[in-house]
Design an enzyme around this catalytic site. Structure first.
Site, PDB file in Angstrom:
ATOM      1  N   HIS A 143     130.096 -27.020  18.160  1.00  0.00           N
ATOM      2  CA  HIS A 143     129.125 -26.025  18.627  1.00  0.00           C
ATOM      3  C   HIS A 143     128.705 -26.427  20.053  1.00  0.00           C
ATOM      4  O   HIS A 143     128.735 -27.618  20.391  1.00  0.00           O
ATOM      5  CB  HIS A 143     127.920 -26.082  17.683  1.00  0.00           C
ATOM      6  CG  HIS A 143     126.866 -25.047  17.899  1.00  0.00           C
ATOM      7  ND1 HIS A 143     125.918 -25.156  18.893  1.00  0.00           N
ATOM      8  CD2 HIS A 143     126.591 -23.900  17.248  1.00  0.00           C
ATOM      9  CE1 HIS A 143     125.104 -24.105  18.834  1.00  0.00           C
ATOM     10  NE2 HIS A 143     125.495 -23.326  17.845  1.00  0.00           N
ATOM     11  N   ASP A 220     126.726 -33.948  13.798  1.00  0.00           N
ATOM     12  CA  ASP A 220     125.966 -32.702  13.824  1.00  0.00           C
ATOM     13  C   ASP A 220     126.064 -32.097  12.420  1.00  0.00           C
ATOM     14  O   ASP A 220     127.092 -31.550  12.028  1.00  0.00           O
ATOM     15  CB  ASP A 220     126.590 -31.773  14.883  1.00  0.00           C
ATOM     16  CG  ASP A 220     126.079 -30.343  14.793  1.00  0.00           C
ATOM     17  OD1 ASP A 220     125.294 -30.034  13.876  1.00  0.00           O
ATOM     18  OD2 ASP A 220     126.481 -29.537  15.645  1.00  0.00           O
ATOM     19  N   GLN A 223     125.278 -27.444   9.707  1.00  0.00           N
ATOM     20  CA  GLN A 223     125.829 -26.560   8.670  1.00  0.00           C
ATOM     21  C   GLN A 223     126.094 -27.296   7.357  1.00  0.00           C
ATOM     22  O   GLN A 223     126.441 -26.660   6.355  1.00  0.00           O
ATOM     23  CB  GLN A 223     127.141 -25.916   9.156  1.00  0.00           C
ATOM     24  CG  GLN A 223     126.988 -25.023  10.361  1.00  0.00           C
ATOM     25  CD  GLN A 223     126.106 -23.796  10.089  1.00  0.00           C
ATOM     26  OE1 GLN A 223     125.866 -23.412   8.941  1.00  0.00           O
ATOM     27  NE2 GLN A 223     125.604 -23.187  11.143  1.00  0.00           N
ATOM     28  N   LYS A 246     117.998 -23.645   9.177  1.00  0.00           N
ATOM     29  CA  LYS A 246     119.259 -23.366   8.476  1.00  0.00           C
ATOM     30  C   LYS A 246     119.229 -23.952   7.067  1.00  0.00           C
ATOM     31  O   LYS A 246     120.146 -23.781   6.288  1.00  0.00           O
ATOM     32  CB  LYS A 246     120.438 -23.967   9.248  1.00  0.00           C
ATOM     33  CG  LYS A 246     120.667 -23.334  10.619  1.00  0.00           C
ATOM     34  CD  LYS A 246     121.894 -23.921  11.277  1.00  0.00           C
ATOM     35  CE  LYS A 246     121.946 -23.676  12.770  1.00  0.00           C
ATOM     36  NZ  LYS A 246     122.270 -22.314  13.145  1.00  0.00           N
ATOM     37  N   CYS A 384     128.610 -19.539  19.560  1.00  0.00           N
ATOM     38  CA  CYS A 384     128.283 -20.742  20.343  1.00  0.00           C
ATOM     39  C   CYS A 384     129.368 -21.799  20.190  1.00  0.00           C
ATOM     40  O   CYS A 384     129.072 -23.012  20.108  1.00  0.00           O
ATOM     41  CB  CYS A 384     126.924 -21.327  19.946  1.00  0.00           C
ATOM     42  SG  CYS A 384     125.574 -20.258  20.367  1.00  0.00           S
TER      43      CYS A 384
HETATM   44  C1  LIG Z   1     127.238 -26.629  13.868  1.00  0.00           C
HETATM   45  C2  LIG Z   1     125.975 -26.324  14.609  1.00  0.00           C
HETATM   46  N1  LIG Z   1     125.461 -27.240  15.427  1.00  0.00           N
HETATM   47  C3  LIG Z   1     124.328 -27.039  16.102  1.00  0.00           C
HETATM   48  C4  LIG Z   1     123.645 -25.835  16.006  1.00  0.00           C
HETATM   49  C5  LIG Z   1     122.376 -25.659  16.783  1.00  0.00           C
HETATM   50  O1  LIG Z   1     121.296 -25.587  15.914  1.00  0.00           O
HETATM   51  P1  LIG Z   1     119.848 -25.192  16.448  1.00  0.00           P
HETATM   52  O2  LIG Z   1     120.020 -23.905  17.217  1.00  0.00           O
HETATM   53  O3  LIG Z   1     119.057 -25.032  15.205  1.00  0.00           O
HETATM   54  O4  LIG Z   1     119.377 -26.293  17.312  1.00  0.00           O
HETATM   55  C6  LIG Z   1     124.155 -24.844  15.203  1.00  0.00           C
HETATM   56  C7  LIG Z   1     123.503 -23.523  15.126  1.00  0.00           C
HETATM   57  O5  LIG Z   1     124.127 -22.508  14.923  1.00  0.00           O
HETATM   58  C8  LIG Z   1     125.342 -25.088  14.471  1.00  0.00           C
HETATM   59  O6  LIG Z   1     125.859 -24.168  13.660  1.00  0.00           O
END
Ligand SMILES: Cc1ncc(COP(=O)(O)O)c(C=O)c1O
Length: 426
Positions: A143, A220, A223, A246, A384
């Site tokens: 992401h 990270d 998900q 999430k 993203c």
């Molecule tokens: C795999 C992953 N990493 C990071 C993020 C970023 O999360 P946040 O916008 O809650 O900081 C997302 C959000 O869609 C994501 O799906």
């Protein structure tokens, strides 16, 4: 694993289908007030859980109780409300730490979300340990929040961002990843579950490979935490990040887990109140971890709401949730692939929660707009994860992503919606 027929979560009226699909999903749905509405004259079908998940009543109540019952600033008051708010904030840290099996509550740092957690590590650990000519290793399925903070760091330090490739199924090519680990590698950043492809990465193996060369690993988990049991000690990762919104919790709150010795050695992220133990114009002595990283008045209702979400997930059981979503994803994969002209993007053997696809002759945006008219919420775009799109020669996909309250009937509604898209574009 508990047998579902005997699970207290299965009501007497649960049909065989519901039992097969993990737990009594109708009973679960009753806990989510937002789901019981119509969108454009159709029952709402919410399949955008990878973007954000809906909140059970228990979370909403916990936040209301905080503001109605004990709102006060924390850590610095001697009065009743402040002491209560502080106790609840710190109790949330403990529950959240136990949920991912952190060894100590101090290893849980409250941040705004995954994005802020990764930026924190890049700007503290990263700035202190990455220098000119060094490398940061990520993967081709990250992401943007696990790309751009490292890019910023590499630009500043004249370091190099290296990217481990993925195959046609959207799986990390482990042999290539391992080859990229070398003396210049100062940190690895890797997603646990890809939001664009659904791929589940073999984190324990990745960590072993990196640790064999003394390289720390940030995961990270945005998900993963809502979808599967996560044990940071079993994974042995050095940092793990996730977002409250999430994970069926509130927006504006997220978690950075870090191993205590690393956190203690890291410089602070932001300066201000709370993160100090003493200040003079000549010298500031920083507070202990985790407070060293929580400058200023934090989001107090956030951890309280997130704790309620986590306790809700624990009542359902993360194994049950994982199984339910796995079965939904298998069913959706089978049914959506049958729609003529549809091609799935991301066909890894290990997947969770996410079904990305394209349809011949129809832009994903049009798929999303037509489905919306049927009351079905999906996401379209690059999610993203533009480098993932580039890897597959696309600029966008349509993405249905599942949560614990989704049903087989909702997958059927999605398939009917896709048939309609085909008719419109025939
Ligand atoms: C795999 C992953 N990493 C990071 C993020 C970023 O999360 P946040 O916008 O809650 O900081 C997302 C959000 O869609 C994501 O799906």
């Amino acid at each position: 694993m508990t047998t579902l027929a005997r699970s207290p979560l299965v009501s007497k009226s649960a049909s065989l289908h519901e039992v097969e699909f993990g737990f009594d999903v109708e009973r679960v749905r009753a806990d989510f007030p937002i789901l019981h509405q119509q969108a454009h004259g159709h029952p709402l079908v919410y399949l955008d859980n990878a973007a954000t998940s809906q909140k059970p009543k228990a979370v909403i109540d916990a936040i209301v109780n905080y503001y109605e019952g004990y709102n006060a600033n924390i850590h610095r008051g001697v009065h009743y409300l402040s002491e209560r708010a502080t106790a609840e904030y710190e109790a949330a840290r403990k529950v959240i730490g136990q949920f991912i099996n952190a060894a100590r509550p101090a290893e849980i740092i409250f941040v705004r979300g995954t994005t802020e957690a990764i930026n924190l590590v890049a700007q503290t650990y990263g700035r202190a340990s990455v220098g000119e000519g060094d490398e940061v290793l990520i993967t081709a399925m990250e992401h943007h929040s696990n790309i751009v903070p490292w890019q910023l760091l590499c630009q500043e330090k004249k370091a190099k961002l290296r990217v481990a490739p993925i195959n046609e199924a959207g799986e990390l090519i482990l042999a290539e990843f391992e080859k990229l680990l070398g003396p210049p590698t100062k940190i690895v950043g890797v997603g646990h579950v890809s939001n664009a492809l659904g791929t589940v990465n073999p984190i324990a193996t990745i960590v072993k490979m990196a640790h064999a060369k003394n390289i720390p690993v940030l995961v990270d988990g945005a998900q993963a935490v809502p979808r599967m049991p996560v044990d940071v000690q079993a994974l042995d990762c050095d940092f793990y990040t996730f977002s409250g919104h999430k994970t069926y919790g509130p927006t504006g709150i997220g978690v950075l887990y870090g191993k205590l010795p690393l956190l203690e050695a890291m410089p602070p992220y932001q300066g201000g109140g709370e993160m100090i133990s003493s200040v003079s114009f000549e010298k500031t002595v920083y507070n202990k971890v985790p407070h060293k990283f929580e400058a200023g008045t934090p989001d107090i209702s956030g951890p309280i709401g997130l704790r309620a979400a986590i306790e809700y997930l624990q009542r359902l059981g993360m194994d049950n949730i994982a199984r339910h979503e796995h079965q939904l994803l298998s069913y959706a994969t089978e049914q959506v692939s049958k729609v003529p002209g549809v091609r799935l993007v991301g066909t890894a053997k290990e997947k969770a929660g996410v079904l990305s696809f394209v349809m011949e002759g129809v832009h994903p945006h049009d798929i999303g707009t037509i489905l919306d008219q049927e009351g079905i919420a999906i996401r379209t775009g690059h999610h993203c994860a533009q480098p993932v799109m580039t890897r597959f020669g696309l600029d966008a996909t349509a993405r249905a992503s599942f949560g614990l309250y989704n049903t087989k009937e909702e997958v059927d509604a999605l398939v009917r919606g896709l048939e309609k898209v085909r008719e419109v574009f025939a």
